[in-house]
Design an enzyme around this catalytic site. Structure first.
Site, short mmCIF file in Angstrom:
data_model
loop_
_atom_site.label_atom_id
_atom_site.label_comp_id
_atom_site.label_asym_id
_atom_site.label_seq_id
_atom_site.Cartn_x
_atom_site.Cartn_y
_atom_site.Cartn_z
CG HIS A 79 -22.22 -10.57 -3.17
ND1 HIS A 79 -22.27 -12.08 -3.00
CD2 HIS A 79 -23.55 -10.25 -3.42
CE1 HIS A 79 -23.54 -12.42 -3.46
NE2 HIS A 79 -24.27 -11.46 -3.53
N GLY A 97 -24.86 -4.60 -8.91
CA GLY A 97 -24.10 -5.32 -10.10
C GLY A 97 -24.48 -5.56 -11.37
CD GLN A 98 -24.31 -4.57 -16.83
OE1 GLN A 98 -24.77 -3.57 -16.32
NE2 GLN A 98 -24.93 -4.75 -18.01
CG HIS A 113 -20.46 -14.45 -5.12
ND1 HIS A 113 -20.35 -13.59 -5.61
CD2 HIS A 113 -21.98 -15.03 -5.31
CE1 HIS A 113 -21.38 -13.02 -6.51
NE2 HIS A 113 -22.61 -14.01 -5.91
CD GLU A 114 -13.33 -12.80 -4.56
OE1 GLU A 114 -12.92 -11.51 -4.59
OE2 GLU A 114 -12.83 -13.24 -3.35
P1 AMP Z 1 -27.73 -11.06 -4.69
O1 AMP Z 1 -27.24 -11.34 -3.50
O2 AMP Z 1 -27.59 -12.05 -5.83
O3 AMP Z 1 -29.08 -10.26 -4.48
O4 AMP Z 1 -26.81 -9.97 -5.35
C1 AMP Z 1 -26.38 -8.52 -4.52
C2 AMP Z 1 -25.76 -7.68 -5.60
O5 AMP Z 1 -24.45 -8.40 -6.14
C3 AMP Z 1 -26.63 -7.42 -6.91
O6 AMP Z 1 -26.45 -6.05 -7.19
C4 AMP Z 1 -25.86 -8.37 -7.86
O7 AMP Z 1 -26.02 -7.84 -9.06
C5 AMP Z 1 -24.56 -8.27 -7.38
N1 AMP Z 1 -23.74 -9.49 -7.91
C6 AMP Z 1 -24.15 -10.71 -7.97
N2 AMP Z 1 -23.33 -11.36 -8.53
C7 AMP Z 1 -22.31 -10.68 -9.20
C8 AMP Z 1 -21.35 -10.69 -9.85
N3 AMP Z 1 -20.79 -11.89 -10.39
N4 AMP Z 1 -20.58 -9.61 -10.46
C9 AMP Z 1 -20.91 -8.43 -9.91
N5 AMP Z 1 -21.98 -8.31 -9.19
C10 AMP Z 1 -22.72 -9.06 -8.86
#
Ligand code: AMP
Length: 293
Positions: A38, A148-149, A35-36
């Site tokens: 990522h 991501g934060q 999504h946005e």
């Molecule tokens: P995930 O696929 O959920 O493991 O996330 C992969 C990376 O994307 C991680 O570093 C997350 O913190 C980051 N991430 C997920 N959602 C968001 C968001 N809404 N805004 C910024 N970064 C994000």
């Protein structure tokens, strides 16, 4: 763009890029269902690095036995299409057996930080995260890795691990990307039915209220937590797992927000879906301020 499934291939490509072509490599680790949020990490990686590698791997070791590993959304075809549009150079999409072959027995734990907040609610979660991040850093050996934060505690733990174990990668943490409604983008939002999606906005609304109260001079952590809890409890579809205020670097619990930057974090069930969100209060807020999608 090349999609790589084998770690040996990924290692040899990365080695060539680094050694022979002297290129700066950026790694964006993800679990797919992009999504946005990522894409914002990928955008920054594209700006900072010559070569962008995005890993897409639903990591089994970071899920608890009763969690959603089986149902986690997976769609590599859609993800690859998006990644190609974003000019990603390599997608590393290994199978679980490729990362954890039969007989696999080594784990990386960051002690202390991993037991709090999300770690307390999801025992073993961060051991899985730090183990897979270690494996990915060793395979790709990036100059920069982007997080991501949104997963604030994860970013803090990965930074600690990189410091402690002497990885060369620089960890870059980017702001939370939100929908216009304020809902933080998450792959797990796909689980929400329409009324739940509307209800889920309460997480950000509650955090924003805490931010406003803090700006008006309320620095007492229990009172700010009470404010957040009251807002969430007024939403019938929401059930609080935790709301906490911690030092934004050490994650020590704070009673009062004084000179240290504070992380207000929460986990809330909306129906059966567990969502997390956070906000940073205090001095260096600018660095991790929330951004709208
Ligand atoms: P995930 O696929 O959920 O493991 O996330 C992969 C990376 O994307 C991680 O570093 C997350 O913190 C980051 N991430 C997920 N959602 C968001 C968001 N809404 N805004 C910024 N970064 C994000």
């Amino acid at each position: 763009m090349e999609i790589i499934n084998r770690r040996r291939r990924m290692m040899s490509v990365a080695r060539r890029l680094r050694r022979e072509e002297n290129r700066t490599i950026g790694l964006v680790p993800t679990m797919g269902a992009l999504h946005e949020g990522h894409l914002s990490l990928i955008h920054e990686a594209r700006a900072l690095c010559d070569v962008v590698v995005v890993s897409v791997f639903v990591n089994p070791t970071q899920f608890g036995p009763s969690e959603d590993f089986g149902s986690y959304p997976r769609d590599l075809t859609r993800d690859s299409g998006l990644l190609a549009e974003y000019n990603v150079d390599y997608v590393f999409a290994p199978t679980a057996e490729e990362i954890y072959p039969a007989g696999y027995a080594s784990y990386v734990s960051v002690e202390g930080l991993s037991d709090k907040l999300e770690g307390a609610a999801r025992p073993g979660h961060f051991r899985g995260v730090t183990t897979v991040v270690t494996i990915l850093l060793n395979i790709v050996r990036p100059h920069f890795a982007f997080f991501g934060q949104k997963d604030a505690q994860q970013s803090i733990i990965v930074k600690q691990m990189v410091r402690d174990l002497g990885f060369e990668a620089e960890i870059v943490v980017l702001p939370i990307v939100r929908e216009e409604s304020g809902l933080a983008l998450s792959s797990r939002n796909a689980y929400l039915a329409e009324p739940e999606r509307r209800a889920a906005v309460v997480l950000n609304r509650a955090l924003s209220q805490a931010q406003a109260a803090y700006a008006e001079g309320e620095h007492n952590a229990s009172r700010l937590i009470e404010l957040v809890r009251a807002t969430i409890e007024a939403e019938p579809l929401a059930r609080i797992d935790y709301v906490s205020i911690n030092d934004a670097e050490t994650l020590a619990k704070l009673d009062k927000i004084e000179e240290r930057t504070a992380l207000v974090s929460l986990a809330v069930f909306i129906g059966k879906t567990r969502l997390i969100d956070n906000i940073v209060l205090g001095e260096s807020q600018k660095n991790v301020a929330s951004a709208n999608a």
